[in-house]
Enzyme design. Sequence first.
Site, PDB file in Angstrom:
ATOM      1  N   GLY A  81      42.239  51.817  43.664  1.00 31.90           N
ATOM      2  CA  GLY A  81      41.507  53.071  43.627  1.00 31.90           C
ATOM      3  C   GLY A  81      41.598  53.860  42.344  1.00 31.90           C
ATOM      4  N   TRP A  83      40.150  53.432  39.406  1.00 30.38           N
ATOM      5  CA  TRP A  83      38.855  53.690  38.760  1.00 30.38           C
ATOM      6  C   TRP A  83      38.097  54.781  39.510  1.00 30.38           C
ATOM      7  CZ3 TRP A  83      35.683  49.401  35.994  1.00 30.38           C
ATOM      8  CH2 TRP A  83      36.485  48.783  35.022  1.00 30.38           C
ATOM      9  N   ASP A 109      35.337  47.582  48.932  1.00 27.74           N
ATOM     10  CA  ASP A 109      36.332  46.537  48.728  1.00 27.74           C
ATOM     11  C   ASP A 109      36.448  45.706  50.006  1.00 27.74           C
ATOM     12  OD1 ASP A 109      38.743  46.239  46.440  1.00 27.74           O
ATOM     13  OD2 ASP A 109      39.161  45.247  48.344  1.00 27.74           O
ATOM     14  N   ASP A 125      31.941  43.508  51.965  1.00 30.16           N
ATOM     15  CA  ASP A 125      31.757  42.393  51.049  1.00 30.16           C
ATOM     16  C   ASP A 125      30.424  42.617  50.343  1.00 30.16           C
ATOM     17  OD1 ASP A 125      31.364  40.027  49.707  1.00 30.16           O
ATOM     18  OD2 ASP A 125      31.721  38.722  51.432  1.00 30.16           O
ATOM     19  N   ASP A 149      36.163  46.120  38.208  1.00 24.93           N
ATOM     20  CA  ASP A 149      37.390  45.621  37.574  1.00 24.93           C
ATOM     21  C   ASP A 149      37.911  44.430  38.370  1.00 24.93           C
ATOM     22  OD1 ASP A 149      39.477  45.638  35.685  1.00 24.93           O
ATOM     23  OD2 ASP A 149      40.762  46.841  36.982  1.00 24.93           O
ATOM     24  N   LYS A 189      34.601  43.526  34.180  1.00 23.67           N
ATOM     25  CA  LYS A 189      35.629  42.756  33.482  1.00 23.67           C
ATOM     26  C   LYS A 189      35.249  41.289  33.430  1.00 23.67           C
ATOM     27  CE  LYS A 189      39.662  42.273  35.560  1.00 23.67           C
ATOM     28  NZ  LYS A 189      40.992  42.739  36.006  1.00 23.67           N
TER      29      LYS A 189
END
Length: 234
Positions: A81, A83, A109, A125, A149, A189
């Site tokens: 959490g 970010w 998530d 999902d 990320d 990322k």
Amino acid sequence: MPPKKSSGRGARDLRVKVKSARGRKLSSTLWLERQLNDPYVKRAQADGYRGRAAYKILEIDDKYRFLVPGARIVDLGCAPGGWCQVAVKRVNALGEKTDKRVGTVLGVDLQEVETIAGAEIHQLDFMEDDADDKVKEWLGGQADVVMSDMAAASSGHKQTDHLRIIALCEAAAYFAFDVLSPGGTFVAKVLAGGAEGDLQKLLKQKFEKVSNMKPPASRSDSSEKFVVATGFRG
């Protein structure tokens, strides 16, 4: 700004060394020692962030300025959490700056994530067929920023891990294409390793500008970098 560094003998004296306990792998001991000596870990604890990764998005946003008051943000794979915590402050999700627009932060998530003040968290999902529709419904419209990320579980094989995270990043990009508003931003990322070329080509077709950045908070021994795509063509 990165944490100030000590130098010389003082730096050596202050370093914490961890003794290997019976039954603990050497890799675990080295990881623990690195955590205890990481200035970003200590800073995150002091600043109330859930992890050192918070400083990565802070430093990326300091350069590209996409977390602006009033923006609608989607954080994919948001656990733990950090970010979301940064985004809440920067988009004014709590309305603390009365002279600024109030933004929205939506985190998703696979696992359950502890509540974050100012953010709406959903266990979802994002690869499900109707995930984009759900997110737009929760947002009340399209997103201004989709950020990620996420990293695939490590296999211990560098090239395999590289391909996995690129595939995950591509999935996140296609999700972003479905939920972003024109002019929007995508941040994700990736791991350097050669297979990211196709991802870059795809993003350049969809966005006005595609850049890459390794923020100071990213460990020097990590091959991670972040792709920042701005100006979604819609």
